[in-house]
Design an enzyme around this catalytic site. Structure first.
Site, PDB file in Angstrom:
ATOM      1  N   TYR A 190      -8.702   7.947  44.468  1.00  0.00           N
ATOM      2  CA  TYR A 190      -9.552   6.960  43.785  1.00  0.00           C
ATOM      3  C   TYR A 190     -10.437   6.257  44.822  1.00  0.00           C
ATOM      4  O   TYR A 190      -9.946   5.547  45.701  1.00  0.00           O
ATOM      5  CB  TYR A 190      -8.715   5.929  43.016  1.00  0.00           C
ATOM      6  CG  TYR A 190      -7.923   6.507  41.848  1.00  0.00           C
ATOM      7  CD1 TYR A 190      -8.190   7.776  41.327  1.00  0.00           C
ATOM      8  CD2 TYR A 190      -6.912   5.761  41.237  1.00  0.00           C
ATOM      9  CE1 TYR A 190      -7.454   8.286  40.256  1.00  0.00           C
ATOM     10  CE2 TYR A 190      -6.181   6.276  40.169  1.00  0.00           C
ATOM     11  CZ  TYR A 190      -6.457   7.536  39.688  1.00  0.00           C
ATOM     12  OH  TYR A 190      -5.727   8.038  38.628  1.00  0.00           O
TER      13      TYR A 190
ATOM     14  N   SER B 143      -5.811   6.646  30.440  1.00  0.00           N
ATOM     15  CA  SER B 143      -6.972   6.502  29.541  1.00  0.00           C
ATOM     16  C   SER B 143      -6.537   6.038  28.143  1.00  0.00           C
ATOM     17  O   SER B 143      -6.981   6.591  27.127  1.00  0.00           O
ATOM     18  CB  SER B 143      -7.783   7.802  29.451  1.00  0.00           C
ATOM     19  OG  SER B 143      -8.184   8.238  30.735  1.00  0.00           O
TER      20      SER B 143
HETATM   21  N1  LIG Z   1      -3.231  10.903  36.343  1.00  0.00           N
HETATM   22  C1  LIG Z   1      -4.462  11.159  36.007  1.00  0.00           C
HETATM   23  O1  LIG Z   1      -4.957  12.290  36.073  1.00  0.00           O
HETATM   24  C2  LIG Z   1      -5.314  10.019  35.517  1.00  0.00           C
HETATM   25  C3  LIG Z   1      -6.538  10.274  34.849  1.00  0.00           C
HETATM   26  C4  LIG Z   1      -7.265   9.184  34.378  1.00  0.00           C
HETATM   27  C5  LIG Z   1      -6.790   7.886  34.573  1.00  0.00           C
HETATM   28  N2  LIG Z   1      -5.616   7.669  35.235  1.00  0.00           N
HETATM   29  C6  LIG Z   1      -5.067   6.302  35.423  1.00  0.00           C
HETATM   30  O2  LIG Z   1      -5.081   5.627  34.189  1.00  0.00           O
HETATM   31  C7  LIG Z   1      -5.821   4.413  34.299  1.00  0.00           C
HETATM   32  C8  LIG Z   1      -6.498   4.096  32.982  1.00  0.00           C
HETATM   33  O3  LIG Z   1      -7.292   5.161  32.501  1.00  0.00           O
HETATM   34  P1  LIG Z   1      -8.887   5.129  32.567  1.00  0.00           P
HETATM   35  O4  LIG Z   1      -9.281   4.182  33.607  1.00  0.00           O
HETATM   36  O5  LIG Z   1      -9.341   6.527  32.610  1.00  0.00           O
HETATM   37  O6  LIG Z   1      -9.358   4.622  31.131  1.00  0.00           O
HETATM   38  P2  LIG Z   1      -9.031   3.407  30.143  1.00  0.00           P
HETATM   39  O7  LIG Z   1      -7.970   2.558  30.677  1.00  0.00           O
HETATM   40  O8  LIG Z   1      -8.866   4.035  28.826  1.00  0.00           O
HETATM   41  O9  LIG Z   1     -10.438   2.639  30.132  1.00  0.00           O
HETATM   42  C9  LIG Z   1     -10.780   1.764  31.163  1.00  0.00           C
HETATM   43  C10 LIG Z   1     -12.231   1.327  31.007  1.00  0.00           C
HETATM   44  O10 LIG Z   1     -12.474   0.777  29.725  1.00  0.00           O
HETATM   45  C11 LIG Z   1     -13.315  -0.381  29.829  1.00  0.00           C
HETATM   46  N3  LIG Z   1     -12.470  -1.522  29.448  1.00  0.00           N
HETATM   47  C12 LIG Z   1     -11.179  -1.777  29.826  1.00  0.00           C
HETATM   48  N4  LIG Z   1     -10.710  -2.880  29.215  1.00  0.00           N
HETATM   49  C13 LIG Z   1     -11.701  -3.341  28.437  1.00  0.00           C
HETATM   50  C14 LIG Z   1     -11.807  -4.439  27.556  1.00  0.00           C
HETATM   51  N5  LIG Z   1     -10.783  -5.259  27.341  1.00  0.00           N
HETATM   52  N6  LIG Z   1     -12.973  -4.631  26.908  1.00  0.00           N
HETATM   53  C15 LIG Z   1     -14.020  -3.789  27.101  1.00  0.00           C
HETATM   54  N7  LIG Z   1     -13.978  -2.722  27.921  1.00  0.00           N
HETATM   55  C16 LIG Z   1     -12.827  -2.488  28.581  1.00  0.00           C
HETATM   56  C17 LIG Z   1     -13.771  -0.443  31.269  1.00  0.00           C
HETATM   57  O11 LIG Z   1     -14.915   0.370  31.492  1.00  0.00           O
HETATM   58  P3  LIG Z   1     -16.418  -0.023  31.081  1.00  0.00           P
HETATM   59  O12 LIG Z   1     -16.509  -1.511  31.109  1.00  0.00           O
HETATM   60  O13 LIG Z   1     -17.263   0.675  32.069  1.00  0.00           O
HETATM   61  O14 LIG Z   1     -16.572   0.571  29.708  1.00  0.00           O
HETATM   62  C18 LIG Z   1     -12.620   0.221  31.996  1.00  0.00           C
HETATM   63  O15 LIG Z   1     -13.011   0.742  33.221  1.00  0.00           O
HETATM   64  C19 LIG Z   1      -6.760   4.672  35.487  1.00  0.00           C
HETATM   65  O16 LIG Z   1      -7.255   3.480  36.049  1.00  0.00           O
HETATM   66  C20 LIG Z   1      -5.843   5.440  36.402  1.00  0.00           C
HETATM   67  O17 LIG Z   1      -4.963   4.556  37.084  1.00  0.00           O
HETATM   68  C21 LIG Z   1      -4.878   8.727  35.685  1.00  0.00           C
END
Ligand SMILES: NC(=O)c1ccc[n+]([C@@H]2O[C@H](COP(=O)([O-])OP(=O)(O)OC[C@H]3O[C@@H](n4cnc5c(N)ncnc54)[C@H](OP(=O)(O)O)[C@@H]3O)[C@@H](O)[C@H]2O)c1
Length: 311
Positions: free
Chosen positions: A62, A207
């Site tokens: 990351y 996500s």
């Molecule tokens: N193991 C793997 O392969 C893998 C893959 C993906 C993720 N992950 C992990 O999972 C975590 C979470 O998944 P993710 O980051 O992909 O997606 P997520 O948690 O589904 O979405 C996060 C994004 O949504 C928006 N957001 C978050 N809270 C919000 C709120 N309360 N109101 C409005 N917008 C909001 C923000 O982006 P915007 O403001 O730009 O819209 C934020 O960056 C990652 O940080 C990582 O640690 C792991």
């Protein structure tokens, strides 16, 4: 609590929700530096900790190490005990089991810690067998560099292979971190979630907000920036009925936001969501997913609305 959960990994089953740190340094998908800065990220961290979040998920890739470095810096400034999870990425030149402990040592240096609570294989790879990867992970446990071992993006067969190697060494597989949200329910449909529960493996849901889509702020006319725009172009046109239902359900619970409904749904399914947050406002809103519960009928209604979109 489930009898199959070992005492070594029980702590992870007590964590209801964590905080994802992919956004902390990533320019390619998350446009780090545009619209949010290190100070916003720091506030996201502080607000989450102040509201009781005690589990952070990062990875060496990351922001090419920046996420781990920022996490390490923030941890120095708090005396709260925070559980830290990071990940090994099987880059194509990492062909031996020793590359795993070498990578973890570098992660620990960036995190400024002597140990992490969970070390995960980020993705399976055909270049290293599951058995070799687990041998490398066991070495990390033996060195005291990680408390427990997890995998990520492993299907059932790969997960059971990992589980078996560890079991032969009297170690429990702590977790499998996979994509899981109201807009991606493969783990329910392919039996992975059920198998995790059966084996006492914690399913960590990444996500869980479908990268922001489930907050309801993105529409076909206002798509998310960067690579998410293309990735979700098709799905964005179909989610309106689900978003509307989430708003209605949120109102039934005293005005919960869509993100809170989305995260609560994941928790109701028995998984541990790790939403990413770029700033304090997002982090604080997401923490509001805790302390209440969707009743079964509403979970079923949400399932039905999601089924119509993703089949
Ligand atoms: N193991 C793997 O392969 C893998 C893959 C993906 C993720 N992950 C992990 O999972 C975590 C979470 O998944 P993710 O980051 O992909 O997606 P997520 O948690 O589904 O979405 C996060 C994004 O949504 C928006 N957001 C978050 N809270 C919000 C709120 N309360 N109101 C409005 N917008 C909001 C923000 O982006 P915007 O403001 O730009 O819209 C934020 O960056 C990652 O940080 C990582 O640690 C792991």
């Amino acid at each position: 609590m489930n009898d199959t959960i070992s005492s070594d990994t029980r702590f992870l089953h007590a964590v209801e929700m964590g905080l994802g740190a992919w956004q902390w340094g990533d320019r390619f998908v998350w446009q780090y530096g545009q619209g949010y800065s290190d100070s916003d990220i720091h506030q996201a961290f502080l607000s989450s900790i102040a509201e009781g979040i005690r589990f952070i998920d990062t990875a060496e890739i990351y922001g090419s190490g920046r996420s781990e470095r920022l996490t390490g810096k923030f941890l120095k400034e708090t005396d709260q005990p925070i559980l830290i999870a990071t990940k090994f990425f099987p880059l194509p030149w990492r062909l031996t089991r020793n590359s795993i402990s070498t990578a973890l040592r570098a992660s620990l240096d960036r995190l400024q810690r002597e140990t992490v609570d969970l070390y995960q294989i980020h993705w399976p790879t055909p270049l290293l067998s599951v058995e070799t990867m687990m041998e490398g992970m066991i070495e990390c446990v033996n060195r005291g560099w990680t408390r427990t071992i997890g995998v990520s993006n492993f299907n059932q067969i790969q997960m059971i292979r990992a589980y078996s190697v560890l079991e032969r060494n009297s170690i429990s597989l702590a977790s499998n971190q996979v994509h899981y949200s109201l807009l991606n329910r493969q783990v329910e449909k392919n039996g992975l979630l059920a198998r995790c529960k059966e084996l006492g493996v914690r399913l960590i849901a990444y996500s869980p907000l479908e990268m922001g889509l489930l907050t309801g702020k993105y529409t076909p006319k206002n798509p998310p920036p960067g690579s998410r725009g293309g990735r979700y172009a098709n799905l964005l046109g179909k989610i309106e009925p689900l978003i509307k239902l989430m708003i209605e359900i949120g109102q039934e619970h005293g005005g919960k936001s869509n993100s809170q409904v989305a995260l609560n749904w994941v928790i109701c399914k028995g998984a541990l969501p790790i939403p990413g947050a770029k700033n304090a406002a997002q982090a604080l809103q997401n923490v509001g997913a805790l302390g209440w519960k969707l009743p079964d009928e509403e979970v079923a209604k949400l399932d039905e609305a999601s089924d119509k979109i993703i089949h």
